[in-house]
Design an enzyme around this catalytic site. Sequence first.
Site, short mmCIF file in Angstrom:
data_model
loop_
_atom_site.label_atom_id
_atom_site.label_comp_id
_atom_site.label_asym_id
_atom_site.label_seq_id
_atom_site.Cartn_x
_atom_site.Cartn_y
_atom_site.Cartn_z
N GLY A 139 -11.96 -0.10 44.21
CA GLY A 139 -11.78 1.10 43.38
C GLY A 139 -12.14 2.34 44.16
CD GLU A 148 -22.25 -1.29 53.38
OE1 GLU A 148 -23.27 -1.17 54.08
OE2 GLU A 148 -21.90 -2.38 52.90
CG ASP A 159 -8.90 -8.72 50.45
OD1 ASP A 159 -8.61 -7.60 50.88
OD2 ASP A 159 -9.95 -8.94 49.80
CB ILE A 172 -21.94 -4.26 46.95
CG1 ILE A 172 -21.09 -4.48 45.71
CG2 ILE A 172 -23.29 -4.91 46.81
CD1 ILE A 172 -20.72 -5.95 45.50
CB VAL A 208 -17.46 -6.54 53.39
CG1 VAL A 208 -17.84 -7.82 52.64
CG2 VAL A 208 -16.79 -6.87 54.71
CE LYS A 229 -8.81 -5.29 52.72
NZ LYS A 229 -8.88 -4.87 51.36
CE LYS A 252 -12.41 -7.28 50.94
NZ LYS A 252 -12.03 -7.33 49.53
#
Length: 437
Positions: free
Chosen positions: A304, A130, A202, A137, A133, A106, A206
């Site tokens: 993760g 992808e 952070d 998801i 951020v 990011k 994003k």
Amino acid sequence: MSEPICIGVLGLGNVGAGVLEVLDRNADVLTQRTGKRLVVKTVLVHDLHKKRSVSLGSATLTVNAEDILNDPDIRIVVEVMGGEQPAYDYICAALRAGKYVVTANKEVVSKHKKTFFELARKHHTDIYFEASVGGGIPIIRSLKVGYAANQVKAFYGILNGTTNYILTQISEKNQSFEVALKTAQELGFAEADPTMDVSGLDTAYKLSILAAVALKSEVQVSDISYEGIEKVTLHDIRHAREMGYAIKLLAIGQQTGRGGISLRVHPTMIPLSHPLAHVRNELNALFMVGDMVGEAMLLGRGAGSLPTGSAVVSDIVDIVFDMAYEEPKRTQRNLEPHYEGAVLVDAGTVASQFYIRLWVADAPGTLAKLAAILGEWDISISKMMQQSVKNEVAELIIVTHSVLEKKMRQALSQIETLPEVKDIASLLHVGLDEGGL
Ligand code: HSE
């Protein structure tokens, strides 16, 4: 079977290992879906002799990035090193060589997206990000493609797993900040330097990426007003709960009309009736309001190894589909920010309800003085409570009606000078002011 697609991976930390594992475990499914074999040819590491728990298959390890960047067989370069440098140089080199790039980074995307888009266009290739951020998801793909028929009016994101985990643990288990942070680090979703998570930086990185994707605006983090969770106390979390709110660190992007946009990151008290209030632990979510689709929410694992690996590999799959086109410009057509377009409005000019917690002398006339200053600034009180009294000092909680942040801060700086006011302990935004409530 046609020629395999060769991939080079820069970095074999938590995310790099996740990418290799996803490619390995779902190899057959991925081949079925793309019609190609996706093969990791070379992986850049710091230490060739370190023991690895992930299966490397036929991949070769190297300590020399040129082995990937100069290899004509490698068509897709996956950057999962993190940090600005040398990631920036490697991404530029890969794009100049006409390779596709996938990155989970990011910081580098937030700072250099404009250069990357320009280089990609010039060299007839593309960059996908992808995983930068919301981890696993598909937030970027949803905004780019799924909601392409919409103008995004506003979005509200819980985009940092570490801070959401800490806030949840404090709220539900009365755990201390330090213990919750340590667990987040052990679980592998905190940054190497957790101040990036805790300070809101952070999340701000994003947010600037989402501003490009959803609001088509090029904004640097240095222009975004951001605040972390350092000042949120167990006290505030408890009071918020009693009043029917959860405290979450939100990234907020809004169209403000006449070409203006507002971008900010700050802890927010969210009514428990709102779905974002129930996003727990390391989960991330994006709640958005589109002009056609209305309200929508995406939820899942924002960090993760495997969730982030899943997002990286989904980009690889998209690229393999893209390779069938002569001009790879699906991303760019959807993403290209309007560099001169939107004007970032000052955070002070955005209206919100506020929660104020302060310690004052428990004496006649104190409330009258406070109320007079709020009145002078046209600030209306929605709720007020006196929580406890210790040594003739009372803890007051005030929730205001909606007011410009600028006015709220000016009133508070005046309130602070009253001899009856011992400490202004907290100031928090309350509610999502546009849509969704
Ligand atoms: N440190 C980040 C988080 C990891 O806690 O969400 C994903 O960017």
